[in-house]
Every structure is written in structure tokens, then in C-alpha cells.
Design a protein around this motif. Sequence first.
Motif, short mmCIF file in Angstrom:
data_model
loop_
_atom_site.label_atom_id
_atom_site.label_comp_id
_atom_site.label_asym_id
_atom_site.label_seq_id
_atom_site.Cartn_x
_atom_site.Cartn_y
_atom_site.Cartn_z
N ARG A 117 3.28 11.99 -10.37
CA ARG A 117 2.60 11.55 -9.14
C ARG A 117 3.64 11.59 -8.05
NH1 ARG A 117 0.84 5.49 -10.39
NH2 ARG A 117 0.14 5.58 -8.12
N LEU A 118 3.17 11.71 -6.79
CA LEU A 118 3.96 11.89 -5.73
C LEU A 118 3.35 10.65 -4.54
CD1 LEU A 118 6.38 13.21 -4.54
CD2 LEU A 118 4.86 14.96 -3.50
N ASP A 119 4.35 9.78 -4.26
CA ASP A 119 3.57 8.71 -3.31
C ASP A 119 4.73 8.16 -2.65
OD1 ASP A 119 4.55 6.65 -4.88
OD2 ASP A 119 2.70 6.47 -6.07
N ARG A 120 4.50 7.47 -1.57
CA ARG A 120 5.47 6.76 -1.09
C ARG A 120 4.84 5.25 -0.33
NH1 ARG A 120 6.75 10.61 2.03
NH2 ARG A 120 5.89 10.14 4.07
N ALA B 253 0.79 -1.28 -0.12
CA ALA B 253 0.17 0.08 0.15
C ALA B 253 0.77 1.16 -0.06
CB ALA B 253 -0.97 0.00 1.29
N SER B 254 0.38 2.24 -0.63
CA SER B 254 1.15 3.63 -0.75
C SER B 254 0.34 4.61 -0.19
CB SER B 254 1.62 3.83 -2.14
OG SER B 254 0.36 4.09 -3.05
N LYS B 255 1.08 5.71 0.29
CA LYS B 255 0.30 7.03 0.57
C LYS B 255 0.51 7.99 -0.38
CE LYS B 255 0.43 10.33 4.32
NZ LYS B 255 0.92 10.95 5.72
N GLU B 256 -0.58 8.35 -0.85
CA GLU B 256 -0.55 9.41 -2.15
C GLU B 256 -0.64 10.88 -1.51
OE1 GLU B 256 -0.75 8.46 -5.45
OE2 GLU B 256 -0.74 6.42 -5.13
N PHE B 257 0.17 11.55 -2.13
CA PHE B 257 0.10 13.28 -1.89
C PHE B 257 -0.39 13.96 -3.23
CE2 PHE B 257 3.75 11.06 0.30
CZ PHE B 257 3.16 11.64 1.62
N PRO B 258 -1.15 14.95 -3.12
CA PRO B 258 -1.72 15.75 -3.93
C PRO B 258 -0.89 16.50 -4.95
CG PRO B 258 -2.24 16.79 -2.06
CD PRO B 258 -1.59 15.56 -1.72
N VAL B 259 -1.00 16.32 -6.25
CA VAL B 259 0.05 16.97 -7.22
C VAL B 259 -1.04 17.99 -7.96
CG1 VAL B 259 1.81 16.67 -9.05
CG2 VAL B 259 1.62 15.15 -7.12
N PRO B 260 -0.45 19.02 -8.30
CA PRO B 260 -1.47 20.05 -8.97
C PRO B 260 -1.30 19.98 -10.51
CG PRO B 260 0.21 21.42 -8.17
CD PRO B 260 0.61 19.92 -7.40
N PHE B 261 -0.09 19.31 -11.02
CA PHE B 261 0.27 19.38 -12.32
C PHE B 261 0.39 18.09 -13.16
CE2 PHE B 261 4.08 20.27 -10.40
CZ PHE B 261 4.87 19.59 -10.97
N ASP B 262 0.32 18.15 -14.55
CA ASP B 262 1.18 17.27 -15.32
C ASP B 262 2.30 17.71 -15.91
OD1 ASP B 262 -0.10 14.93 -14.14
OD2 ASP B 262 -1.53 14.87 -15.56
N THR B 263 3.03 17.27 -16.59
CA THR B 263 3.91 17.85 -17.57
C THR B 263 4.06 17.31 -19.03
OG1 THR B 263 5.37 18.06 -15.79
CG2 THR B 263 6.45 18.43 -17.77
N TRP B 264 4.20 18.00 -20.01
CA TRP B 264 4.22 17.67 -21.39
C TRP B 264 5.60 18.19 -21.77
CZ3 TRP B 264 -0.05 18.96 -19.01
CH2 TRP B 264 -1.31 18.11 -19.16
N TRP B 265 6.63 17.00 -22.19
CA TRP B 265 7.83 17.42 -22.70
C TRP B 265 7.96 17.66 -24.16
CZ3 TRP B 265 11.27 19.04 -19.17
CH2 TRP B 265 11.28 18.67 -17.95
N ALA C 30 9.58 2.49 -7.65
CA ALA C 30 8.77 1.59 -7.34
C ALA C 30 8.33 1.70 -5.88
CB ALA C 30 9.31 0.55 -7.40
N ALA C 31 9.20 2.51 -5.01
CA ALA C 31 8.88 2.63 -3.60
C ALA C 31 8.59 4.07 -3.34
CB ALA C 31 10.28 2.20 -2.85
N HIS C 32 9.00 4.99 -4.03
CA HIS C 32 8.54 6.41 -3.80
C HIS C 32 8.67 7.10 -5.25
CE1 HIS C 32 12.95 6.98 -4.15
NE2 HIS C 32 12.96 5.98 -3.08
N ALA C 33 7.23 7.38 -5.79
CA ALA C 33 7.33 8.08 -7.04
C ALA C 33 7.32 9.54 -6.69
CB ALA C 33 5.95 7.94 -7.76
N MET C 34 8.33 10.15 -7.50
CA MET C 34 9.02 11.67 -7.16
C MET C 34 8.36 12.60 -8.17
SD MET C 34 10.52 10.76 -4.65
CE MET C 34 11.47 12.28 -4.20
N SER C 35 7.98 13.82 -7.78
CA SER C 35 7.59 14.97 -8.65
C SER C 35 8.86 15.33 -9.35
CB SER C 35 7.07 16.00 -7.95
OG SER C 35 7.16 17.22 -8.47
N PRO C 36 8.68 16.16 -10.57
CA PRO C 36 9.85 16.32 -11.45
C PRO C 36 10.38 17.63 -10.74
CG PRO C 36 7.94 16.68 -12.74
CD PRO C 36 7.50 16.05 -11.54
N ALA C 37 9.87 18.40 -9.80
CA ALA C 37 10.39 19.55 -8.95
C ALA C 37 11.71 19.24 -8.33
CB ALA C 37 9.32 19.89 -7.99
N GLY C 38 12.72 19.96 -9.05
CA GLY C 38 14.26 19.76 -8.45
C GLY C 38 14.92 18.87 -9.25
#
Length: 419
Positions: A278-281, A179-191, A296-304
Amino acid sequence: MAMETTGCAVVGGGPAGMMLGLLLARAGVRVTVLEKHGDFLRDFRGDTVHPSTIRLIDELGLGGEFRRLPQSRLKNVVLPVAGGPPVTMGDFDSLRPPYNYIAMMPQWDFLNFLAAAAAEEPSFTLLMSHTATGLVRNGGRVRGVRLRTPDGRQDELLADLVVATDGRHSVLRAAAGLASKEFPVPFDTWWFRLPRYPAETGEVAGLVPAFGPGEALVSLTRTDYYQMGYLAPKGIEARLRAEGVEGFRRRIAALRPDLADRVDAIGSLDDLHWLDVRLDRLQSWHINGLLCIGDAAHAMSPAGGVGINLAIQDAAAAAQYLAPALLRGRVTRADLQAVERRRRLPTVIVQSAQRLMHRAVFGPVMAGKQTRVPAAALFVARHLPAVRRIIPRLIGFGPRPEHAPAFARRAEARPQPYP
């Protein structure tokens, strides 16, 4: 059905998986990396190699070869100012050489580089076009991986340990029921890419953001093109597609009028590469016989831009803790818990910083409440020079950078000057 065996089965040939495979193989562990694609050629995957990773590569004795790969150097983060000169928010020159830059290179070059180094180790195997489909369990323990071979056959790979490095949409973490804990993310990105003309000046790999009502644009200056990231609120993809390529070109031209003369290089919406941010852990990174690291353990935002390097630090810690157990042929829950305990705190710190950036910057921008760089950020950049040194340190090395395990180092490991 054939029953192949290995010491450690690593599922996912991204940066974490390839680095873990290399490190374990240098310890003499039999390690097999499964990669579902036939090659590493996928554009707009993270291509920032941070100082912490460059230092690790030097410790492995691979620094000279790494620096010969095609790359550019990101030296600063610049904030645009309406009607005035830009302000530098972070200056990587403040870091101690030779780790005073972020290397920008296509991820496929970096992965091929790691794969070539790992292939020199007799206990390393890389299986391309092999897709993990599930877990092999027996006696309350994960014993291996179910997989699909390139010719479509179903097979199994038995292992003393399975490590999932298969990204934010991990098949194995789902199969394990973690099970993962999801955190809200306000945007998606198009490269996407825009051409850079030979006569244009400006530092290669400089990072420049631009803001508009409900949208933002990030530009990374590369040698012969601009790598562009368009940020818009989640759920807007259908609207963008309805506007068509002409509508998207207008959006980009409005955000960066200086690049309006080349938006026709966006031939169609197929030239855009969508990232579902996505941002989850995971609440727990392991079950008996299986460990998840990286996205796989912690999806990160591209921020930073820290996701790849956090994953590589996970791999270095995992190799340090797990190689002795794998060489003994018995990996316990305590061994897996030690890896998670080592890497959980830096993950929490980085994700907390990203959540703060989401709330303070990206959230207001996506809501249309902010259309320029926040005044507080400009004040800090202009009047608090210490922050310009702290930010590169946090981005470049993170809260707990890892070193190469002693068993993986080579005698010729010395920092090499950038050519």
C-alpha cells in the motif's frame, strides 16, 4: 477496572515505536510501549537498517553493540543484463565511511537491541501481548488507550499523549477517523527463502532484480540463504494459490534459472509471506492528544526499502519536539503540528519517488509490457557515474535525515569500525 497512567503511550513495538520509546525515556519522560505480540519473531518484516539509522545509533552511544549483532552489508544495487555482465546502479561505497552500507539483519534482532537499550532507562515500560483496541476520550481530547491484556481483560492506559506506531493497518488511526490519501500500487509481494550453498561466491547482501512478463523477482544475498521477493500484479493471489506450490516453483525457476536447483526448498505456499503493498498518506497526522508516525501516518511501498528508516526518522523528530512538552505535562496541538510539519515534506518526496518507480518500472512490468531492465536505467548506470553516487545518498539518508536529540546522546557515542 485499573486505571494505569503514563506520560506517553506508544502503540506498536516496531522500529518507530521502540526508537521513540528509547529516545523519550532518555529525556526522562514516562513512556509505555504497547506491543500486541508476545515477542518480535515475525519473519520478512523490513530488515534493512540504513546509514541514517546507523548514524543515529552511533549518536546514542550504541554503535559498538549494534555492530556486534549478526548482520551483513548491502553495498550495491545491480541490474542484470541479458547476455552481458551486470551493471551497478548504486554503489554505497561512494558514501563516507562508516556509513557506506546498509545493514541487513532480522528485524527481531534489531527490535530486541532497542528494547534492551530502552529497558536501562527507569522511565521506560514495555508491555508485550497488550493489544490496543481504541481510544479514551474526554473533553474533546484523546486521554489514553483502551487495551486488551494478555489474560483477555479490558483495561485502559491514560496518558498525556498517545502516539500510534501500529503500522499500515493502524487501529488507532481508524479509531481517530483520520482520512488518508491512497495512491495506486501495481503489485503485491510474496517473500520467501532459498538456500545458499557454502561454495557459492558473490557479495553478501547484493541486490539483484529479475523481470518476466507480468512479474518480477528481487534477490538479496544473505550469508547462508537468498531472501527472495516475488512481485506480481495485485489481485493475483487466488490464481497463485490455484496453481499450487509446483506452479510457483516453476515461476521462480523461469525468472532465475541459476536458482532452479533449489526451488524444492519452497515446501508449500505456507512458506510464502504475502505483503499487501500500500502507498498512502494521512491528510492530517494528528488530533488533540494523538499523533501518528511511521506507517500509521504514511504506508510505504517496498521500492527502495526505505519505510523502516523513514519511520525511525519520524521517531527522532517526534522525540525532539515532544519531550519538552511531555516533561511539562502538557502537549498542545501546536506541538503535534510541529512534528507533522517537520516530517511531511520528506515523506512526500520519498513517496513521489516511489510513485515514479511504480509508473516507470513496476507498472509496465506488471502489465506485461516490459520484461527487462529499462534501457534508460541501463544508460544512466553506465554513462552517468554521478547518479551511482546520488542514488545511495537518497536511499541511505533520504531528503531530511534526523539526528539524535542532545538529551538522548551518550558521551561514548563514536563511530565504530565494522568487524
